[in-house]
Design an enzyme around this catalytic site. Structure first.
Site, PDB file in Angstrom:
ATOM      1  N   GLY A  98       0.571   5.821 -11.172  1.00 56.81           N
ATOM      2  CA  GLY A  98      -0.232   5.448 -10.009  1.00 56.81           C
ATOM      3  C   GLY A  98      -1.701   5.725 -10.261  1.00 56.81           C
ATOM      4  O   GLY A  98      -2.382   6.332  -9.432  1.00 56.81           O
ATOM      5  N   SER A  99      -2.188   5.244 -11.409  1.00 54.60           N
ATOM      6  CA  SER A  99      -3.478   5.723 -11.922  1.00 54.60           C
ATOM      7  C   SER A  99      -4.622   4.718 -11.841  1.00 54.60           C
ATOM      8  O   SER A  99      -5.647   4.895 -12.492  1.00 54.60           O
ATOM      9  CB  SER A  99      -3.299   6.155 -13.381  1.00 54.60           C
ATOM     10  OG  SER A  99      -2.581   5.180 -14.116  1.00 54.60           O
ATOM     11  N   ASP A 147      -5.986   3.741  -8.813  1.00 47.38           N
ATOM     12  CA  ASP A 147      -6.730   3.996  -7.580  1.00 47.38           C
ATOM     13  C   ASP A 147      -6.571   5.464  -7.193  1.00 47.38           C
ATOM     14  O   ASP A 147      -5.677   6.164  -7.680  1.00 47.38           O
ATOM     15  CB  ASP A 147      -6.211   3.126  -6.421  1.00 47.38           C
ATOM     16  CG  ASP A 147      -6.526   1.651  -6.601  1.00 47.38           C
ATOM     17  OD1 ASP A 147      -7.715   1.302  -6.587  1.00 47.38           O
ATOM     18  OD2 ASP A 147      -5.575   0.862  -6.760  1.00 47.38           O
ATOM     19  N   GLY A 148      -7.408   5.898  -6.264  1.00 47.43           N
ATOM     20  CA  GLY A 148      -7.220   7.173  -5.583  1.00 47.43           C
ATOM     21  C   GLY A 148      -7.112   8.394  -6.475  1.00 47.43           C
ATOM     22  O   GLY A 148      -7.798   8.523  -7.493  1.00 47.43           O
ATOM     23  N   ILE A 149      -6.197   9.285  -6.095  1.00 46.85           N
ATOM     24  CA  ILE A 149      -6.044  10.561  -6.795  1.00 46.85           C
ATOM     25  C   ILE A 149      -5.668  10.349  -8.255  1.00 46.85           C
ATOM     26  O   ILE A 149      -6.184  11.033  -9.142  1.00 46.85           O
ATOM     27  CB  ILE A 149      -4.980  11.436  -6.104  1.00 46.85           C
ATOM     28  CG1 ILE A 149      -5.391  11.758  -4.670  1.00 46.85           C
ATOM     29  CG2 ILE A 149      -4.769  12.737  -6.876  1.00 46.85           C
ATOM     30  CD1 ILE A 149      -4.319  12.488  -3.882  1.00 46.85           C
ATOM     31  N   ASP A 189       6.462  -1.309 -12.293  1.00 47.07           N
ATOM     32  CA  ASP A 189       6.562  -1.277 -10.834  1.00 47.07           C
ATOM     33  C   ASP A 189       7.718  -0.349 -10.466  1.00 47.07           C
ATOM     34  O   ASP A 189       8.888  -0.712 -10.591  1.00 47.07           O
ATOM     35  CB  ASP A 189       6.797  -2.684 -10.286  1.00 47.07           C
ATOM     36  CG  ASP A 189       6.786  -2.734  -8.767  1.00 47.07           C
ATOM     37  OD1 ASP A 189       6.790  -1.654  -8.129  1.00 47.07           O
ATOM     38  OD2 ASP A 189       6.778  -3.850  -8.209  1.00 47.07           O
ATOM     39  N   TYR A 192       8.527   9.666   4.632  1.00 50.62           N
ATOM     40  CA  TYR A 192       7.469  10.059   3.696  1.00 50.62           C
ATOM     41  C   TYR A 192       7.427  11.578   3.545  1.00 50.62           C
ATOM     42  O   TYR A 192       7.425  12.102   2.420  1.00 50.62           O
ATOM     43  CB  TYR A 192       6.114   9.540   4.180  1.00 50.62           C
ATOM     44  CG  TYR A 192       4.958   9.993   3.327  1.00 50.62           C
ATOM     45  CD1 TYR A 192       4.675   9.356   2.125  1.00 50.62           C
ATOM     46  CD2 TYR A 192       4.157  11.061   3.723  1.00 50.62           C
ATOM     47  CE1 TYR A 192       3.622   9.777   1.328  1.00 50.62           C
ATOM     48  CE2 TYR A 192       3.102  11.487   2.934  1.00 50.62           C
ATOM     49  CZ  TYR A 192       2.835  10.843   1.745  1.00 50.62           C
ATOM     50  OH  TYR A 192       1.792  11.275   0.961  1.00 50.62           O
ATOM     51  N   LYS A 248       8.306  13.897   0.189  1.00 51.30           N
ATOM     52  CA  LYS A 248       7.357  14.832  -0.403  1.00 51.30           C
ATOM     53  C   LYS A 248       7.902  16.260  -0.400  1.00 51.30           C
ATOM     54  O   LYS A 248       7.577  17.056  -1.293  1.00 51.30           O
ATOM     55  CB  LYS A 248       6.023  14.758   0.339  1.00 51.30           C
ATOM     56  CG  LYS A 248       5.287  13.443   0.139  1.00 51.30           C
ATOM     57  CD  LYS A 248       4.987  13.185  -1.327  1.00 51.30           C
ATOM     58  CE  LYS A 248       4.175  11.932  -1.561  1.00 51.30           C
ATOM     59  NZ  LYS A 248       3.858  11.717  -2.990  1.00 51.30           N
TER      60      LYS A 248
END
Length: 331
Positions: free
Chosen positions: A74-75, A77-79, A125, A218, A222
């Protein structure tokens, strides 16, 4: 006068019989006070150790301690992107994994040119389930991976009631938020164990702190990731593997763009870049941390709230965001 004497005598007898209980209560009160003071001292020390000392005395040599290659899911965007950049700043070569080839190419090129490190990427994906991992296994074969950052995650379009979620959303959340971390660890951990060094960072969420209504699936996913990380730490610490669970509160990224409040950087909602620069300094120091000093304060308070207060506040906040999102959607 006699009545007064009898009262005084009765009072002395009662006081004598209650003195044991009074002393016991005093001991309990003293123990409670000392315990709370020690907890405060420990929490203060932990915050200084995690968030201040690394800035003052210098950070660890990540390449030397864990290895030269890192995998970040997940690299684009964002964190995930920000954390990959922080690793690259420290001389770590990066393998990016995400589903958009165009974004992967752009981020890979940017990191390589900016930080002068080697980069590579794998298109995958994670919502597709088992079929996503063959390409990953092939792409990571014969690579000595020192760091794995399981950042990929799926959030609600906006906070909502459980029965409003589609079956596809539920399966995607299980595949992306839970299965991906398990499979990625299963792929890279044997190599780390063989070298007897490595680090695994699983990006959980502060919603694992207590039950969070309107983010039910969610938050539960987590919480799973948090428990998975903590158990894995104890299982493999003796083999030289450091496993960390990051439990941040809201970070101003595209993931929370459903609200104008949460998607804008503010005192309590840092940007992904600001968050990652703090979080990476806790690597090797804490197996479970929000990763950012302001979030550490919030998390400590959140854990100590009665469950019903947390749930009430979370539901109130989520309803506001949901209403805002639905209003914006209707325009």
């Amino acid at each position: 006068m006699a009545a007064v004497d009898r009262f005084n005598l009765l009072y002395r007898e009662i006081s004598r019989s209650c003195s044991v209980y009074i002393e016991a209560l005093a001991i309990v009160g003293a123990w409670y006070t000392v315990r709370k003071c020690l907890t405060l001292v420990f929490n203060t020390y932990s915050m200084i150790r995690l968030h201040a000392l690394p800035k003052l005395v210098g950070e660890i040599d990540i390449v030397k301690r864990y290895g030269r290659w890192a995998v970040v899911t997940g690299s684009t965007d964002g964190i995930g992107k920000a954390y990959a950049e922080e690793l690259a700043k420290r001389g770590v070569n990066i393998i990016l994994i995400s589903r958009s080839k165009e974004k992967l190419e752009a981020v890979s090129r940017s990191i390589s040119e900016t930080y002068k490190v080697e980069t590579d990427f794998i298109v995958a994906d994670f919502s597709k389930g088992r079929e996503a991992y063959q390409a990953i296994k092939e792409g990571l074969k014969d690579r000595e991976i020192g760091i794995l950052v399981n950042n990929v995650g799926l959030f609600y379009t906006y906070p909502d009631y459980f029965t409003n979620l589609s079956e596809d959303m539920l399966w995607d959340m299980i595949n992306v938020n839970i299965a991906s971390a398990n499979m990625m660890v299963h792929i890279v951990l044997p190599g780390m164990v063989e070298k007897r060094k490595g680090a695994i960072v699983n990006v959980s969420s502060a919603s694992c702190c207590q039950p969070t209504p309107m983010l039910t699936t969610y938050g539960a996913s987590k919480a799973y990731l948090d428990y998975f990380s903590r158990a894995l730490y104890y299982e493999y610490a003796s083999k030289g593997i450091f496993v960390q669970s990051l439990t941040p509160f809201v970070i101003a990224t595209r993931m929370v763009s459903c609200s104008r409040v949460t998607s804008k950087r503010s005192f309590f909602f840092p940007s992904a870049e600001e968050y990652a620069s703090h979080a990476i300094s806790t690597l090797g120091l804490s197996k479970r941390t929000p990763g950012y000093w302001k979030h550490s304060i919030e998390f400590t308070l959140g854990e100590r709230l009665p469950e019903w207060i947390w749930a009430w506040f979370a539901q109130y906040f989520c309803r506001i965001i949901r209403k805002e999102a639905l209003t914006h959607k209707a325009k």
